[in-house]
Design a protein around this motif. Structure first.
Motif, PDB file in Angstrom:
ATOM      1  N   ALA A  18      -4.928  -3.759  -6.518  1.00 54.88           N
ATOM      2  CA  ALA A  18      -4.562  -3.493  -5.125  1.00 54.88           C
ATOM      3  C   ALA A  18      -3.973  -2.104  -4.960  1.00 54.88           C
ATOM      4  O   ALA A  18      -4.302  -1.376  -4.008  1.00 54.88           O
ATOM      5  CB  ALA A  18      -3.566  -4.546  -4.632  1.00 54.88           C
ATOM      6  N   LEU A  19      -3.099  -1.706  -5.882  1.00 62.85           N
ATOM      7  CA  LEU A  19      -2.467  -0.397  -5.790  1.00 62.85           C
ATOM      8  C   LEU A  19      -3.499   0.723  -5.832  1.00 62.85           C
ATOM      9  O   LEU A  19      -3.450   1.667  -5.032  1.00 62.85           O
ATOM     10  CB  LEU A  19      -1.458  -0.223  -6.929  1.00 62.85           C
ATOM     11  N   ILE A  22      -6.182   0.353  -2.691  1.00 65.35           N
ATOM     12  CA  ILE A  22      -5.588   0.761  -1.413  1.00 65.35           C
ATOM     13  C   ILE A  22      -5.069   2.191  -1.483  1.00 65.35           C
ATOM     14  O   ILE A  22      -5.332   3.004  -0.585  1.00 65.35           O
ATOM     15  CB  ILE A  22      -4.443  -0.191  -1.020  1.00 65.35           C
ATOM     16  N   HIS A  41       0.548   3.588  -0.962  1.00 60.82           N
ATOM     17  CA  HIS A  41       1.056   3.222  -2.285  1.00 60.82           C
ATOM     18  C   HIS A  41       2.388   2.466  -2.186  1.00 60.82           C
ATOM     19  O   HIS A  41       2.579   1.435  -2.831  1.00 60.82           O
ATOM     20  CB  HIS A  41       1.249   4.476  -3.146  1.00 60.82           C
ATOM     21  N   VAL A  44       2.023  -1.138  -0.794  1.00 59.79           N
ATOM     22  CA  VAL A  44       1.449  -2.069  -1.773  1.00 59.79           C
ATOM     23  C   VAL A  44       2.523  -2.529  -2.750  1.00 59.79           C
ATOM     24  O   VAL A  44       2.625  -3.723  -3.063  1.00 59.79           O
ATOM     25  CB  VAL A  44       0.277  -1.419  -2.532  1.00 59.79           C
ATOM     26  N   PHE A  48       3.572  -6.468  -3.075  1.00 61.86           N
ATOM     27  CA  PHE A  48       3.344  -7.204  -4.309  1.00 61.86           C
ATOM     28  C   PHE A  48       4.632  -7.465  -5.081  1.00 61.86           C
ATOM     29  O   PHE A  48       4.691  -8.395  -5.889  1.00 61.86           O
ATOM     30  CB  PHE A  48       2.302  -6.485  -5.173  1.00 61.86           C
TER      31      PHE A  48
END
Length: 230
Positions: A18-19, A22, A41, A44, A48
């Motif tokens: 995801a990091l 995105i 950044h 995310v 999370f």
């Protein structure tokens, strides 16, 4: 392998994916410029941290894992397992970005040293030495936040915000110079997908150096004796 470790490794893979997807993706499509990349950044990490903090600590960054290990908060075997899954998550995200964006013409948000960064009236060329220093210092700030904001292997009410904001302000400063990776997995994924490897060693040496420095500061000077159970 114990079930709790498998759960943590899956969380690290998904979080790192995801990091990179995105964060690098925001840079690749040019959404919001540098501020947009920094927020992508940072948000995310915040999201999370609360989603997976209780599962794996939400390192989603080999440098953070190295810092937590160097601080004496994780054994070497678990740390190595985290790093493998983080790097895999980064590579998968890079491949996904290449597919979604129809190729690598955008650069896929790869982190590279600036050939000509405009600083006021001066044009600055970022050498590998400068890049190494910038990545190390900014990662020091990030791991410092991870270790001092709360328990590095679980999340309390404000830890995620502190770490996410730290990553965002590091990118705001370092982005024009090095891309502000602070994360070997963040660099590796787009590099592999876009075949961009120039000075990649800087991003595999600088962040771990900064992480270990932050760990030593925390372990031998800043550590709160009342929180030795972390």
């Amino acid at each position: 392998m114990e079930q709790s470790l498998w759960r943590a490794l899956v969380a690290e893979l998904v979080g790192t994916f995801a990091l990179v997807f995105i964060g690098a993706g925001t840079g690749a499509i040019g959404a919001g410029g540098l501020v947009g990349v920094a927020l992508a950044h940072g948000l995310v990490v915040v999201g999370f941290a609360y989603a997976y903090g209780h599962v794996s600590g939400t390192h989603i960054n080999p440098a953070v894992t190295i810092g937590v290990w160097a601080a004496g908060l994780m054994d070497a075997g678990r740390a190595l397992s985290y790093i493998v899954f983080q790097l895999a998550g980064g590579v998968l995200a890079g491949a996904a970005l290449r597919w979604v964006l129809g190729g690598a013409d955008s650069g896929l948000g790869a982190t590279t040293l600036a050939d000509a960064a405009q600083v006021g009236q001066t044009v600055v060329k970022v050498t590998p030495g400068i890049g190494l220093f910038v990545e190390a210092v900014l990662t020091f700030f990030l791991v410092n936040a991870v270790l001092n904001a709360g328990a590095p292997n679980k999340t309390s009410e404000l830890d995620g915000i502190a770490v996410g904001f730290t990553l965002a302000f590091c990118i705001l400063m370092g982005g024009p110079l090095t891309g502000a990776s602070l994360n070997p997995a963040r660099t590796l994924g787009p590099a592999v997908a876009a075949d961009i490897y120039a000075n990649i060693w800087v991003y595999f040496v600088g962040p771990p150096l900064g992480a270990v420095a932050a760990a030593m500061l925390w372990r031998y000077l800043l550590r709160n004796p009342q929180r030795r159970g972390h």
